[in-house]
Structure formats: C-alpha cells, structure tokens
Motif scaffolding. Structure first.
Motif, PDB file in Angstrom:
ATOM      1  N   ALA A 229       0.846  -1.197   0.000  1.00 38.98           N
ATOM      2  CA  ALA A 229       0.000   0.000   0.000  1.00 38.98           C
ATOM      3  C   ALA A 229       0.879   1.244   0.000  1.00 38.98           C
ATOM      4  O   ALA A 229       1.855   1.326   0.749  1.00 38.98           O
ATOM      5  N   GLN A 230       0.504   2.182  -0.839  1.00 35.36           N
ATOM      6  CA  GLN A 230       1.302   3.407  -0.959  1.00 35.36           C
ATOM      7  C   GLN A 230       0.375   4.624  -0.958  1.00 35.36           C
ATOM      8  O   GLN A 230      -0.717   4.598  -1.530  1.00 35.36           O
ATOM      9  N   GLU A 231       0.830   5.654  -0.302  1.00 31.69           N
ATOM     10  CA  GLU A 231       0.117   6.932  -0.311  1.00 31.69           C
ATOM     11  C   GLU A 231      -0.093   7.401  -1.748  1.00 31.69           C
ATOM     12  O   GLU A 231       0.827   7.339  -2.573  1.00 31.69           O
ATOM     13  N   PHE A 232      -1.303   7.850  -2.075  1.00 33.94           N
ATOM     14  CA  PHE A 232      -1.560   8.391  -3.407  1.00 33.94           C
ATOM     15  C   PHE A 232      -1.045   9.819  -3.475  1.00 33.94           C
ATOM     16  O   PHE A 232      -1.417  10.671  -2.664  1.00 33.94           O
ATOM     17  N   VAL A 233      -0.163  10.057  -4.434  1.00 35.42           N
ATOM     18  CA  VAL A 233       0.407  11.386  -4.633  1.00 35.42           C
ATOM     19  C   VAL A 233      -0.002  11.867  -6.019  1.00 35.42           C
ATOM     20  O   VAL A 233       0.285  11.208  -7.018  1.00 35.42           O
ATOM     21  N   ARG A 234      -0.652  12.992  -6.078  1.00 39.64           N
ATOM     22  CA  ARG A 234      -1.038  13.554  -7.371  1.00 39.64           C
ATOM     23  C   ARG A 234       0.108  14.424  -7.894  1.00 39.64           C
ATOM     24  O   ARG A 234       0.667  15.249  -7.158  1.00 39.64           O
TER      25      ARG A 234
END
Length: 282
Positions: free
Chosen positions: A170-175
């Motif tokens: 799981a990875q933080e969503f970065v825009r």
C-alpha cells in the motif's frame, strides 16, 4: 578473444526497443544475436556459451531474474546484474533499497497476508494505491478512497492462487507529474513526462510521452535511485507535485524506452546502452 564473441540479446519478443538495439549493434559491426528466453536450456555443470555479454530483455520478471542468475553464475557479463534484477523485481525490495539510500518516496506499508492488509492501508491513509508486489506496465494498480474499497480489493487478491499475489503493498496516493528518467551506467540520459487523463499514465496504458528537462535536482534523484538498486540500465519513475516536491516511486530493471527515444530524437538512446554494455566487456 572475448571481443570476437557475440553479444547476446535475450528477449521474448523483438519489440521496438529490441529492433533499435539490434540495428545499433549492426551499425557498429558488433556481432549480436537474438535468443528467445523461452528457448533457453542449460545443463548444470556444462560449459558456458561463448558469449561476450548478455543484454537481458526478457519480458517475464521471473525469467528475467533467472537469466541474470544463470549467466552471471557462468562468468558472463549480464546487463542488468543479478543484484539489480533481484532488487527491481520486487516492489518491496525496491522500496527498502530506496529508503535505505535516504530517497524521498510516498508513505508505503507492507502486509504479508491479506488479513493484515487493512492495517497496512491505515498506515498510509486515504486515498491509497494498492499495487502488486511483482508487476509492470501499470497492471493491477487500484486507487482506493475508503475502507470499503480497500477491503474489496484486498479480498479479491486474497483469492489469487499465488502467495505473492496475496502480499499487500500500500502506498500513499500522490497527485503530480509522472516522470521517467533513463539512467545508464550511473548517468541520467534523458527524461520524459507521461501525460494522460487517467491517474495511471504508463505508456503501456496509453500515457503520452513528452520530453522533460533533466534539471540538476531531477538528475541527482534519478542517479541516486539507480545506484540504490545496484545500477545498470534502468528506468527511474518519479512524481512531482504542484508544489515542486519530488518522490521516487520505483526503479525498473527491464526498462522500455521507445517513448523516451521518440521524445528525444537527438539522443541515440540505444547507442548509449550499447556503449555501456561494450565498456563493461572490453
């Protein structure tokens, strides 16, 4: 003489990149032959083939890893090395290497069983991206915005037959801007931005490559990331936010480069790779 032996391009298919490499070898009059990785057979203890080097472009991550293992064990120079391929073949191994090197990356959590997957997602928060530990081309990625979505994706993966597919990454969503930097022999060669409507912008998923300036900061990040996984011929994927923050997402050991070459027609990308291969076998 080693230089009289052929360089062997081990590739599952002759794609655009392989055609570019074969043509570059031909222009230089350097012997190079193509071998399909699916045809390889070696009897343990037998003599090694008379090959100058192996350029490993097998599509399957599993076979790509074993190609490097086998021919490196036989004393043949392999690009990329077993150490690099091992690190790049697993997102877990890659993330640990990047962290150890002190490189900026999105918050990442790993669970070794689907039962703990929810806790891994909670560590990074929503929205999050769930990724297969082994995979490429943007396949199998899922952006989840809440607990229900996360549970659904994790539950589905728990039904997969392979234990590797049950691992939760799981990875933080970065825009931000999706950037790929090609690094060869420790040197950043060129960069592209992959543009598209969808948040997954791999060129294999329809992302459109366009030239990106390799400024000193981007160059340093990409070269440090390549070094962290062992070096070689690598594609370093980064995200750049609107605020200018940059994060290393992963490093690809079986890098495709046709989009990057098209975006930078003045850079002989295949020749840069061949210079590196021949320089390591002279």
């Amino acid at each position: 003489m080693l230089s009289s032996y052929p360089v062997v391009l081990i590739a599952t298919r002759i794609r655009t990149e392989e055609r570019m490499l074969l043509e570059a070898f031909r222009r230089r009059a350097v012997p190079c032959v193509h071998v399909d990785d699916r045809s390889l057979v070696y009897r343990v203890g037998g003599p090694p083939p008379k090959w100058r080097a192996v350029l490993n472009r097998a599509i399957s991550a599993t076979r790509r890893l074993e190609v490097s293992r086998l021919y490196e064990a036989l004393g043949i120079s392999v690009f990329n090395s077993l150490a690099t391929m091992t690190c790049c073949s697993s997102k877990i191994a890659g993330s640990l290497a990047l962290h150890h090197a002190g490189l900026p990356a999105p918050a990442t959590a790993i669970a070794l069983d689907a039962a703990a997957g929810g806790a891994a997602v909670a560590e990074v928060g929503f929205p999050a991206v769930l990724k297969p530990v082994v995979g490429s081309w943007g396949r199998g990625l899922a952006k989840v915005n809440d607990t229900d979505a996360a549970e659904a994706v994790i539950g589905l993966r728990d039904q997969m037959p392979s234990p590797v597919q049950k691992l939760v990454y799981a990875q933080e969503f970065v825009r931000g801007r999706d950037i790929r930097v090609l690094v060869v022999g420790g040197r950043a060669v060129a960069a592209i931005e992959r543009a598209g409507e969808h948040w997954v912008r791999n060129t294999a998923r329809g992302g459109q490559p366009r030239a990106c300036v390799l400024d000193p900061g981007l160059t340093e990040l990409a070269e440090r990331a390549a070094e962290a996984v062992g070096g070689g011929i690598l594609g370093v994927d980064l995200l750049e936010t609107d605020q200018g923050d940059r994060f290393v997402i992963e490093v690809n050991g079986g890098v495709e480069f046709h989009g990057l070459a098209a975006a930078h027609p003045g850079i002989p990308v295949a020749d840069v790779m061949i210079d590196y291969v021949l320089g390591g076998t002279s």
